[in-house]
Design a protein around this motif. Structure first.
Motif, mmCIF file in Angstrom:
data_model
loop_
_atom_site.group_PDB
_atom_site.id
_atom_site.type_symbol
_atom_site.label_atom_id
_atom_site.label_comp_id
_atom_site.label_asym_id
_atom_site.label_seq_id
_atom_site.Cartn_x
_atom_site.Cartn_y
_atom_site.Cartn_z
ATOM 1 N N ALA A 1 7.985 14.491 -2.131
ATOM 2 C CA ALA A 1 8.394 13.716 -0.953
ATOM 3 C C ALA A 1 7.763 14.273 0.322
ATOM 4 O O ALA A 1 7.397 13.515 1.228
ATOM 5 N N ALA A 2 7.610 15.595 0.366
ATOM 6 C CA ALA A 2 7.001 16.226 1.543
ATOM 7 C C ALA A 2 5.491 15.948 1.589
ATOM 8 O O ALA A 2 4.929 15.680 2.648
ATOM 9 N N LYS A 3 4.823 16.001 0.434
ATOM 10 C CA LYS A 3 3.375 15.795 0.379
ATOM 11 C C LYS A 3 2.981 14.339 0.589
ATOM 12 O O LYS A 3 1.980 14.042 1.221
ATOM 13 N N PHE A 4 3.784 13.455 0.002
ATOM 14 C CA PHE A 4 3.471 12.030 0.100
ATOM 15 C C PHE A 4 4.644 11.276 0.730
ATOM 16 O O PHE A 4 5.453 10.672 0.020
ATOM 17 N N PRO A 5 4.743 11.331 2.054
ATOM 18 C CA PRO A 5 5.870 10.626 2.692
ATOM 19 C C PRO A 5 5.731 9.117 2.511
ATOM 20 O O PRO A 5 4.638 8.598 2.264
ATOM 21 N N LYS A 6 6.846 8.423 2.635
ATOM 22 C CA LYS A 6 6.850 6.977 2.457
ATOM 23 C C LYS A 6 5.999 6.352 3.546
ATOM 24 O O LYS A 6 6.163 6.652 4.736
ATOM 25 N N ARG A 7 5.095 5.474 3.142
ATOM 26 C CA ARG A 7 4.179 4.862 4.115
ATOM 27 C C ARG A 7 4.875 3.757 4.872
ATOM 28 O O ARG A 7 5.625 2.971 4.308
ATOM 29 N N VAL A 8 4.636 3.726 6.187
ATOM 30 C CA VAL A 8 5.236 2.704 7.039
ATOM 31 C C VAL A 8 4.116 1.804 7.558
ATOM 32 O O VAL A 8 3.128 2.285 8.124
ATOM 33 N N PHE A 9 4.278 0.507 7.332
ATOM 34 C CA PHE A 9 3.248 -0.442 7.765
ATOM 35 C C PHE A 9 3.759 -1.200 8.971
ATOM 36 O O PHE A 9 4.904 -1.644 9.007
ATOM 37 N N ALA A 10 2.852 -1.353 9.976
ATOM 38 C CA ALA A 10 3.192 -2.172 11.134
ATOM 39 C C ALA A 10 2.650 -3.565 10.861
ATOM 40 O O ALA A 10 1.450 -3.793 10.852
ATOM 41 N N VAL A 11 3.551 -4.484 10.597
ATOM 42 C CA VAL A 11 3.140 -5.842 10.243
ATOM 43 C C VAL A 11 3.360 -6.745 11.432
ATOM 44 O O VAL A 11 4.467 -6.804 11.986
ATOM 45 N N LYS A 12 2.292 -7.487 11.855
ATOM 46 C CA LYS A 12 2.435 -8.419 12.982
ATOM 47 C C LYS A 12 2.811 -9.779 12.439
ATOM 48 O O LYS A 12 2.243 -10.261 11.475
ATOM 49 N N ILE A 13 3.761 -10.404 13.079
ATOM 50 C CA ILE A 13 4.173 -11.741 12.656
ATOM 51 C C ILE A 13 3.762 -12.766 13.683
ATOM 52 O O ILE A 13 3.743 -12.599 14.846
#
Length: 137
Positions: A125-137
């Motif tokens: 979890a520390a090495k590969f944090p959850k990816r957050v995507f900025a999605v434009k609507i």
């Protein structure tokens, strides 16, 4: 019939048993041994072809023994519950006093066990944090 008439005569009331149980356990144990002795004597009488009045008493005495044992067990469990109610640790209480539930619920993980992670999971979890995507609507 004849047996039901007899059964009304020497029927032990549970209320009376409870009142003696609250005072002392020895009296109940003494009563139990007396009942068991009487039962064994009646069983012998049955083999010797005694009067039907004696044979009818067997069932009644068996029920009386059951009543005495029930009161003894209930009072014992009650006392144990009182003893273990003060204890904060649930592990200390005996299995017989714990709630029955269902097997699935007894074996289910507790809340803290569910949230625990292994060392490997923490490192990943520390090495590969959850990816957050900025999605434009």
């Amino acid at each position: 019939g004849f047996c039901t008439l007899l059964s009304r005569m020497s029927y032990i009331k549970v209320k009376e048993l409870r009142s003696t149980a609250s005072n002392n356990k020895e009296a109940l144990m003494k009563q139990l041994t007396e009942l068991k002795k009487e039962l064994s004597q009646l069983r012998v009488a049955k083999q010797v072809n005694a009067a039907p009045s004696k044979i009818c008493k067997i069932g009644l005495i068996r029920k009386n023994i059951a009543r005495v044992l029930t009161v003894l067990n209930q009072t014992e469990r009650e006392n144990l519950r009182k003893f273990y109610s003060d204890k904060k640790v649930s592990k200390a209480t005996p299995k017989s006093l714990k709630p029955k539930l269902t097997k699935k619920r007894r074996l289910a993980l507790k809340a803290n066990e569910k949230s625990r992670k292994t060392r490997h999971q923490i490192r990943l979890a520390a090495k590969f944090p959850k990816r957050v995507f900025a999605v434009k609507i």
